[in-house]
Design a protein around this motif. Structure first.
Motif, short mmCIF file in Angstrom:
data_model
loop_
_atom_site.label_atom_id
_atom_site.label_comp_id
_atom_site.label_asym_id
_atom_site.label_seq_id
_atom_site.Cartn_x
_atom_site.Cartn_y
_atom_site.Cartn_z
N SER A 158 -7.21 -27.86 -1.62
CA SER A 158 -8.11 -27.20 -0.78
C SER A 158 -9.08 -28.58 -0.31
O SER A 158 -9.84 -28.54 0.48
CB SER A 158 -8.72 -26.13 -0.86
N SER A 159 -8.97 -29.81 -1.00
CA SER A 159 -9.60 -30.82 -0.80
C SER A 159 -8.81 -31.92 -1.38
O SER A 159 -8.16 -31.91 -2.30
CB SER A 159 -11.24 -30.59 -1.65
N SER A 160 -9.34 -33.22 -0.88
CA SER A 160 -8.48 -34.40 -1.26
C SER A 160 -9.17 -35.20 -2.35
O SER A 160 -8.70 -36.28 -2.69
CB SER A 160 -8.38 -35.38 0.09
N LEU A 161 -10.33 -34.74 -2.89
CA LEU A 161 -11.06 -35.66 -3.82
C LEU A 161 -10.47 -35.79 -5.02
O LEU A 161 -10.23 -36.85 -5.44
CB LEU A 161 -12.25 -35.00 -4.04
N LYS A 162 -9.96 -34.87 -5.75
CA LYS A 162 -9.26 -35.00 -6.98
C LYS A 162 -7.89 -35.68 -6.90
O LYS A 162 -7.86 -36.52 -7.77
CB LYS A 162 -9.38 -33.59 -7.65
N GLN A 198 -4.34 -33.91 4.31
CA GLN A 198 -3.12 -34.72 4.60
C GLN A 198 -3.79 -35.92 5.60
O GLN A 198 -3.36 -37.07 5.21
CB GLN A 198 -2.18 -34.08 5.79
N ALA A 199 -4.87 -35.69 6.53
CA ALA A 199 -5.28 -36.93 7.19
C ALA A 199 -5.76 -37.58 6.23
O ALA A 199 -5.80 -38.99 6.34
CB ALA A 199 -6.36 -36.18 8.27
N THR A 202 4.01 -34.71 2.27
CA THR A 202 4.83 -33.57 2.84
C THR A 202 3.79 -32.38 2.48
O THR A 202 4.10 -31.68 1.20
CB THR A 202 6.11 -32.97 2.40
N PRO A 203 2.85 -31.54 3.33
CA PRO A 203 2.15 -30.70 2.84
C PRO A 203 2.87 -29.33 2.80
O PRO A 203 3.77 -29.22 3.99
CB PRO A 203 0.94 -30.51 4.04
N ILE A 204 2.83 -28.28 2.15
CA ILE A 204 3.60 -27.10 2.00
C ILE A 204 2.45 -26.16 2.04
O ILE A 204 1.80 -25.70 1.29
CB ILE A 204 4.34 -27.04 0.73
#
Ligand code: AVI
Length: 317
Positions: A85-89, A117-118, A130-132
Motif C-alpha cells: 500500500s506504500s512504496s517506501l519499504k 507503481q508510479a 506488474t501490479p496485481i
C-alpha cells in the motif's frame, strides 16, 4: 424544492461480513473492514504516532542493514511484495538489490497500487513492474516472465501478526508454493515485549487508534445501514499474555439494541466486539510458524532494543 439525497448503497459484502461476526456468542468484526478511505488515513496517522514504534523501527532496520541485505540477496531478482500500500519499504529493499529485474506489488486497493507503481517506476526506470490487484491471502499466480528470475518475497509491517498463527503458516506455505523452491522471503515481525509499551502503542494518548477502531462502526452505519451510536461504544486494547497478542475491542457502554441492514443485534453493557488481534511473536515462535510452512529463517536483523525483527526465510528443500 430541495431533493432528498438517496442513502448510500448497501454493501452486501460488508453486511455479510458484519452479520457473520455480530451473530456469534462472542461478537467479532473482521479487521479487513478497518480499511475504508477514512480507515486508511487513520492507519497512516497511527504509523507516525510517538507510541507506535512498529513502522519507525522497521524502517530504521531497513535503512541500517543496507550492505548486509545487499550481500544476502541474489542479483537480477524479482521482488514480490504482499500488501503493497506504500512504496517506501520496497524502495529501501530495491535500492539494495544488484540489478533488480522485476517488482510485483500485490494489494487489494487499486488506487494505492497505482501510486506505488508510479513512484517505483520513476525511481527505477528499467524495472519491469506488474501490479496485481488481489487479496494476497488467496493464491496469486505470478506473471510468466518472472519464472526464470530469482524470486524474493517481501511482507513488511508485521501484517503477519494480524493472522492467527495457523493462518500465518497457511499464508507462508501458499507463498512458498507460488514463489518457488529457490525463493527467499523477507518478513517483518513485531516481537514480544513488555505489556506497558504494547498497550501504549495500541491505545495512544491522542486517541488516533481509538478513532481507527470506532471508524468500523461509522463504516457499518454507512455501508450496512446500521444505527450504532458512536458515543455508546469505547475503544479498548488488551494484552493477552497467554496468546501473546494485543486484542482490540469495542466495548458497549450500555444495554442497547442496534439495527443492521434491517436486523436487530443486542448488546449488554460491558459486552465487547473483538475487532483485531496483533500477535507479538518471540523469535522461536516465528521460527516454528515458518518451519511448519516449509521455510527456514536463515537471517534475522533486529533493532538495538529488540522491538522488531526482519526475518530472511529460505525455502526448505
Ligand atoms: C496493520 N497491522 C500490522 C497493524 C498492527 O499493528 O497490528 C494494525 C493496527 N491496529 C492498531 N494499530 C495498528
Amino acid at each position: 424544492m430541495a431533493r432528498k439525497q438517496a442513502p448510500p448503497a448497501l454493501n452486501a459484502d460488508v453486511v455479510g461480513d458484519a452479520m457473520m461476526g455480530l451473530l456469534q456468542a462472542r461478537k467479532t468484526l473482521p479487521p479487513k473492514l478497518f480499511y475504508d478511505e477514512a480507515g486508511c488515513r487513520l492507519f497512516e496517522a497511527i504509523t507516525t504516532l510517538p507510541e507506535y514504534y512498529v513502522t519507525r523501527t522497521e524502517l530504521a532496520i531497513l535503512r541500517d542493514i543496507g550492505q548486509s541485505l545487499h550481500d544476502a540477496l541474489p542479483p537480477q531478482a524479482c521482488l514480490v511484495e504482499y500488501g503493497a500500500s506504500s512504496s517506501l519499504k520496497a524502495d529501501l529493499v530495491l535500492r539494495q538489490l544488484n540489478h533488480p529485474r522485476a517488482y510485483i506489488p500485490i494489494d487489494i486497493a487499486q488506487d494505492a497500487l497505482s501510486i506505488v507503481q508510479a513512484k517505483i517506476s520513476a525511481a527505477y526506470p528499467g524495472l519491469a513492474i506488474t501490479p496485481i490487484c488481489a487479496d494476497f491471502l488467496r493464491p496469486v499466480e505470478l506473471p510468466e516472465f518472472t519464472h526464470a528470475m530469482p524470486r524474493i518475497g517481501f511482507f513488511p509491517g508485521s501484517t503477519i501478526g494480524n493472522l492467527e498463527p495457523e493462518a500465518a503458516s497457511r499464508f507462508l506455505r501458499m507463498t512458498r508454493e507460488s514463489l518457488g523452491q529457490d525463493a527467499l522471503f523477507l518478513v517483518g515481525v513485531d516481537l514480544r515485549k513488555d505489556a506497558a509499551r504494547l498497550l501504549a502503542a495500541y491505545d495512544d494518548a491522542q486517541g488516533i487508534t481509538a478513532a481507527f477502531n470506532l471508524n468500523l462502526l461509522t463504516r457499518l452505519n454507512r455501508e450496512a445501514r446500521s444505527d450504532f451510536a458512536l458515543d455508546r461504544f469505547a475503544h479498548r486494547a488488551i494484552w493477552n499474555d497467554s496468546e501473546s497478542r494485543i486484542e482490540m475491542h469495542l466495548v458497549s457502554l450500555a444495554d442497547q439494541n442496534v439495527r443492521i441492514a434491517g436486523q436487530h443485534v443486542s448488546f449488554a453493557a460491558g459486552e465487547t466486539i473483538h475487532t483485531e488481534n496483533s500477535y507479538k511473536h518471540s523469535p522461536e515462535a516465528f521460527d516454528r510458524i515458518a518451519s511448519l510452512a516449509g521455510w527456514r529463517v536463515v537471517r534475522r536483523w533486529t533493532d538495538p532494543d529488540d522491538l522488531f525483527a526482519l526475518n530472511l526465510l529460505a525455502a526448505d528443500a
